[in-house]
Design a protein around this motif. Structure first.
Motif, PDB file in Angstrom:
ATOM      1  N   SER A  78      -6.052 -16.335  36.957  1.00  0.00           N
ATOM      2  CA  SER A  78      -4.771 -15.761  36.559  1.00  0.00           C
ATOM      3  C   SER A  78      -4.395 -16.307  35.187  1.00  0.00           C
ATOM      4  CB  SER A  78      -3.683 -16.103  37.581  1.00  0.00           C
ATOM      5  OG  SER A  78      -3.582 -17.512  37.746  1.00  0.00           O
ATOM      6  N   ILE A  79      -3.502 -15.633  34.494  1.00  0.00           N
ATOM      7  CA  ILE A  79      -3.097 -16.062  33.156  1.00  0.00           C
ATOM      8  C   ILE A  79      -2.583 -17.507  33.203  1.00  0.00           C
ATOM      9  CG2 ILE A  79      -1.383 -15.700  31.330  1.00  0.00           C
ATOM     10  CD1 ILE A  79      -3.690 -13.670  31.316  1.00  0.00           C
ATOM     11  N   GLY A  80      -3.110 -18.341  32.312  1.00  0.00           N
ATOM     12  CA  GLY A  80      -2.697 -19.733  32.248  1.00  0.00           C
ATOM     13  C   GLY A  80      -3.232 -20.603  33.359  1.00  0.00           C
ATOM     14  N   PHE A  81      -4.263 -20.138  34.075  1.00  0.00           N
ATOM     15  CA  PHE A  81      -4.772 -20.870  35.229  1.00  0.00           C
ATOM     16  C   PHE A  81      -5.415 -22.196  34.845  1.00  0.00           C
ATOM     17  CE2 PHE A  81      -8.022 -21.890  38.403  1.00  0.00           C
ATOM     18  CZ  PHE A  81      -7.296 -21.812  39.575  1.00  0.00           C
ATOM     19  N   GLY A  82      -6.005 -22.280  33.662  1.00  0.00           N
ATOM     20  CA  GLY A  82      -6.685 -23.490  33.231  1.00  0.00           C
ATOM     21  C   GLY A  82      -5.743 -24.465  32.552  1.00  0.00           C
ATOM     22  N   ALA A  83      -6.240 -25.111  31.508  1.00  0.00           N
ATOM     23  CA  ALA A  83      -5.456 -26.145  30.827  1.00  0.00           C
ATOM     24  C   ALA A  83      -4.129 -25.620  30.311  1.00  0.00           C
ATOM     25  CB  ALA A  83      -6.267 -26.728  29.671  1.00  0.00           C
ATOM     26  N   SER A  84      -4.094 -24.353  29.929  1.00  0.00           N
ATOM     27  CA  SER A  84      -2.876 -23.817  29.330  1.00  0.00           C
ATOM     28  C   SER A  84      -1.708 -23.767  30.299  1.00  0.00           C
ATOM     29  CB  SER A  84      -3.149 -22.414  28.760  1.00  0.00           C
ATOM     30  OG  SER A  84      -4.093 -22.489  27.720  1.00  0.00           O
ATOM     31  N   GLY A  85      -1.972 -23.731  31.592  1.00  0.00           N
ATOM     32  CA  GLY A  85      -0.890 -23.734  32.558  1.00  0.00           C
ATOM     33  C   GLY A  85      -0.744 -25.026  33.314  1.00  0.00           C
ATOM     34  N   ARG A  86      -1.508 -26.070  32.923  1.00  0.00           N
ATOM     35  CA  ARG A  86      -1.530 -27.317  33.691  1.00  0.00           C
ATOM     36  C   ARG A  86      -1.244 -28.550  32.852  1.00  0.00           C
ATOM     37  NH1 ARG A  86      -4.881 -26.746  38.520  1.00  0.00           N
ATOM     38  NH2 ARG A  86      -5.510 -24.575  38.708  1.00  0.00           N
ATOM     39  N   ASN A  87      -1.236 -28.453  31.545  1.00  0.00           N
ATOM     40  CA  ASN A  87      -1.222 -29.650  30.697  1.00  0.00           C
ATOM     41  C   ASN A  87       0.149 -30.327  30.660  1.00  0.00           C
ATOM     42  OD1 ASN A  87       0.334 -28.740  28.127  1.00  0.00           O
ATOM     43  ND2 ASN A  87      -1.120 -27.066  28.484  1.00  0.00           N
ATOM     44  N   GLY A  88       0.220 -31.432  29.960  1.00  0.00           N
ATOM     45  CA  GLY A  88       1.453 -32.207  29.906  1.00  0.00           C
ATOM     46  C   GLY A  88       2.558 -31.590  29.091  1.00  0.00           C
ATOM     47  N   GLY A  89       2.274 -30.486  28.395  1.00  0.00           N
ATOM     48  CA  GLY A  89       3.303 -29.806  27.618  1.00  0.00           C
ATOM     49  C   GLY A  89       3.667 -30.512  26.325  1.00  0.00           C
TER      50      GLY A  89
ATOM     51  N   GLY B 241      -4.702 -29.986  22.405  1.00  0.00           N
ATOM     52  CA  GLY B 241      -4.810 -28.582  22.035  1.00  0.00           C
ATOM     53  C   GLY B 241      -3.600 -27.716  22.213  1.00  0.00           C
ATOM     54  N   ALA B 242      -2.461 -28.256  22.685  1.00  0.00           N
ATOM     55  CA  ALA B 242      -1.323 -27.379  22.966  1.00  0.00           C
ATOM     56  C   ALA B 242      -0.858 -26.620  21.731  1.00  0.00           C
ATOM     57  CB  ALA B 242      -0.171 -28.178  23.568  1.00  0.00           C
ATOM     58  N   LEU B 243      -0.987 -27.223  20.560  1.00  0.00           N
ATOM     59  CA  LEU B 243      -0.657 -26.530  19.314  1.00  0.00           C
ATOM     60  C   LEU B 243      -1.877 -25.847  18.707  1.00  0.00           C
ATOM     61  CD1 LEU B 243       1.695 -29.149  17.606  1.00  0.00           C
ATOM     62  CD2 LEU B 243       2.374 -26.884  18.397  1.00  0.00           C
ATOM     63  N   VAL B 244      -2.981 -26.572  18.616  1.00  0.00           N
ATOM     64  CA  VAL B 244      -4.133 -26.099  17.857  1.00  0.00           C
ATOM     65  C   VAL B 244      -4.783 -24.874  18.500  1.00  0.00           C
ATOM     66  CG1 VAL B 244      -6.408 -26.750  16.957  1.00  0.00           C
ATOM     67  CG2 VAL B 244      -4.537 -28.380  16.889  1.00  0.00           C
ATOM     68  N   THR B 245      -4.629 -24.697  19.805  1.00  0.00           N
ATOM     69  CA  THR B 245      -5.237 -23.549  20.456  1.00  0.00           C
ATOM     70  C   THR B 245      -4.652 -22.230  19.965  1.00  0.00           C
ATOM     71  OG1 THR B 245      -3.711 -24.063  22.262  1.00  0.00           O
ATOM     72  CG2 THR B 245      -6.027 -24.639  22.583  1.00  0.00           C
ATOM     73  N   THR B 246      -3.343 -22.202  19.757  1.00  0.00           N
ATOM     74  CA  THR B 246      -2.728 -20.975  19.213  1.00  0.00           C
ATOM     75  C   THR B 246      -3.314 -20.660  17.849  1.00  0.00           C
ATOM     76  OG1 THR B 246      -0.661 -21.223  20.438  1.00  0.00           O
ATOM     77  CG2 THR B 246      -0.558 -19.975  18.386  1.00  0.00           C
ATOM     78  N   LEU B 247      -3.450 -21.680  17.022  1.00  0.00           N
ATOM     79  CA  LEU B 247      -4.050 -21.498  15.705  1.00  0.00           C
ATOM     80  C   LEU B 247      -5.495 -21.042  15.827  1.00  0.00           C
ATOM     81  CD1 LEU B 247      -4.004 -21.897  12.587  1.00  0.00           C
ATOM     82  CD2 LEU B 247      -4.748 -24.255  13.024  1.00  0.00           C
ATOM     83  N   ALA B 248      -6.258 -21.661  16.732  1.00  0.00           N
ATOM     84  CA  ALA B 248      -7.671 -21.305  16.891  1.00  0.00           C
ATOM     85  C   ALA B 248      -7.831 -19.839  17.244  1.00  0.00           C
ATOM     86  CB  ALA B 248      -8.317 -22.183  17.959  1.00  0.00           C
ATOM     87  N   GLY B 249      -6.982 -19.334  18.126  1.00  0.00           N
ATOM     88  CA  GLY B 249      -7.039 -17.922  18.471  1.00  0.00           C
ATOM     89  C   GLY B 249      -6.799 -17.029  17.273  1.00  0.00           C
ATOM     90  N   GLU B 250      -5.842 -17.385  16.444  1.00  0.00           N
ATOM     91  CA  GLU B 250      -5.544 -16.581  15.268  1.00  0.00           C
ATOM     92  C   GLU B 250      -6.671 -16.659  14.235  1.00  0.00           C
ATOM     93  OE1 GLU B 250      -1.639 -17.600  13.890  1.00  0.00           O
ATOM     94  OE2 GLU B 250      -0.670 -16.744  15.672  1.00  0.00           O
ATOM     95  N   LEU B 251      -7.322 -17.829  14.144  1.00  0.00           N
ATOM     96  CA  LEU B 251      -8.456 -17.956  13.224  1.00  0.00           C
ATOM     97  C   LEU B 251      -9.618 -17.071  13.661  1.00  0.00           C
ATOM     98  CD1 LEU B 251      -8.524 -21.808  12.548  1.00  0.00           C
ATOM     99  CD2 LEU B 251      -7.431 -20.016  11.189  1.00  0.00           C
ATOM    100  N   MET B 252      -9.859 -16.985  14.964  1.00  0.00           N
ATOM    101  CA  MET B 252     -10.927 -16.105  15.454  1.00  0.00           C
ATOM    102  C   MET B 252     -10.573 -14.645  15.216  1.00  0.00           C
ATOM    103  SD  MET B 252     -12.478 -17.998  18.870  1.00  0.00           S
ATOM    104  CE  MET B 252     -10.918 -18.366  19.685  1.00  0.00           C
TER     105      MET B 252
END
Length: 424
Positions: free
Chosen positions: A63-74, A367-378
């Motif tokens: 489901s959306i956010g099932f991995g690290a994106s929905g579980r991390n420390g924020g 990665g809570a910040l850098v992942t958004t950037l990584a997606g945009e770079l791809m």
């Protein structure tokens, strides 16, 4: 984070915004871009590609956010795991400046997405790195001064006598407070990105596990769920699942299990964390914690190097929490959950391209910040704008030694060594 169980006992799942589960892929479809992974990187990439006028399909195995994106420390921590002083020494000033401009821009990109799409994710300002040892504080001060002098990024040096402005507990030896950092509800941010992507035209399929993409040169074919996709390009954003889809990438990361708890709401929450900043300490196996919008302490502490979770996650994490806040020894724990962080050898994200397949993984707990950037770079890269993508793709990386069967045990021995140094 690879799930050790489902999200049933996660604070984030219990307080998630409404989301209508999307159907699984059950037919053959075509698109310009196929995105594998419904976390921050994949959702950000899908949204950015759709904004460029491309047809996009996103596949999520659960489901959306099932991995690290929905579980991390924020925790929203500017920059990368390396300090800019280390990056400057390793790569030279010109390349370091380019890396700084890119990596630190992730702060603005996340804030812009939240504001633009009105994402209700309890975003708050302020992040403190707390010095576990006096020697750690000396290093922090040098790094902060270097960052300010050479890269014009200002962070506040918090002397040991002033640490109570941010945290009352833990016996920390000062720290560095960054007002550009902060914290948020990560699952709600992921769901907000998913809704924005849908509005932009992205077709999202949940509970649809993708098989290894087959690059035919002119296009890529993917078997997924009960259906199939044909795409011009694939963006792989599966993090700890990457190796299962692209075995040639599996040796670049190992999964490290992390666990979190959320207490009952605390009547004295503002006394424990007066500035409401997110806190992460400087130990190798760090403690990290913050207050939720409803004044619970969300606390992450300890690591395990096997994928089997503790029998009692709450008890496993509580002992770390009580070392920092003894007054919470008897406070009820309402939620406890965990999963795996994908860690690279050098703790820098691993990004690159193989033919028509682009990938990003191994954010190493930062990665809570850098992942958004990584997606945009791809998303930039798939339309031929490679310069910013290449800054990250050209970072040096090596596989963990030992191959398929020994890489994780050898990595574990190294991690245990550094964890032992925390106690010396």
């Amino acid at each position: 984070m690879r799930a050790s169980s489902d999200l049933a006992n996660s604070y984030y799942a219990a307080t998630a915004q409404a989301w209508e589960t999307q159907a699984s892929l059950a037919s053959a479809e075509d698109c310009d871009i196929a995105v594998i992974g419904g976390g921050f990187s994949g959702l950000s990439a899908a949204l950015a590609c759709a904004e460029k006028g491309l047809s996009v399909i996103l596949l999520e195995a659960n489901s959306i956010g099932f991995g690290a994106s929905g579980r991390n420390g924020g925790q929203l921590i500017p920059g990368l795991r390396w300090s800019m002083r280390e990056i400057d020494v390793e790569f030279g000033r010109a390349r370091a400046k380019a890396i700084f401009d890119l990596a630190y821009s992730a702060v603005g990109r996340v804030k812009s997405r939240i504001a633009e799409h009105h994402i209700p994710c309890d975003a708050k300002v302020g992040h403190l790195e707390a010095a576990y040892k006096a020697a750690h504080f000396d290093t922090m001060r040098r790094d902060a001064a270097y960052l300010a002098k050479h890269f014009s990024w200002e962070a506040e040096i918090v002397l040991p006598k002033d640490i109570g402005q941010h945290i009352n507990g833990g016996g920390y030896h000062g720290g560095i407070y960054d007002a550009q950092g902060g914290h948020f509800h990560p699952l709600n941010y992921a769901l907000g990105l998913a809704k924005a992507a849908q509005k932009a035209g992205v077709r999202i399929y949940e509970n649809t596990a993708a098989q290894a993409p087959v690059d035919r040169g002119t296009h890529v074919e993917i078997r997924a769920g009960a259906g199939a996709l044909t795409a011009k390009h694939v963006i792989m954003a599966a993090d700890t699942w990457t190796g299962g889809i692209a075995p040639e990438l599996s040796g670049y990361t190992v999964p490290i299990m992390n666990y979190n708890i959320a207490t009952a709401p605390l009547p004295d929450a503002d006394q424990l964390l007066p500035s409401d900043a997110a806190i992460a300490d400087s130990r190798f196996v760090l403690n990290y914690f913050r207050l939720s919008a409803d004044k619970r302490l969300i606390f992450g502490g300890g690591e395990k190097y096997v994928q089997q979770p503790p029998k009692d996650i709450a008890a496993f994490v509580r002992k770390h929490m009580v070392q920092v806040f003894p007054s919470l020894a008897q406070i009820p724990i309402d939620y406890a959950w965990g999963g795996a962080v994908g860690v690279t050898m050098n703790r820098l994200p691993h990004m690159g391209r193989t033919g028509n397949v682009f990938y990003a993984h191994g954010f190493s707990g930062h990665g809570a910040l850098v992942t958004t950037l990584a997606g945009e770079l791809m998303a930039e890269a798939v339309v031929g704008t490679m310069s910013r993508f290449d800054l990250f793709a050209n970072l040096p990386h090596s596989r963990f030694p030992g191959g398929k069967w020994l890489s994780r045990p050898l990595a574990t021995l190294g991690l245990l060594y550094y964890a032992m140094r925390d106690r010396l």
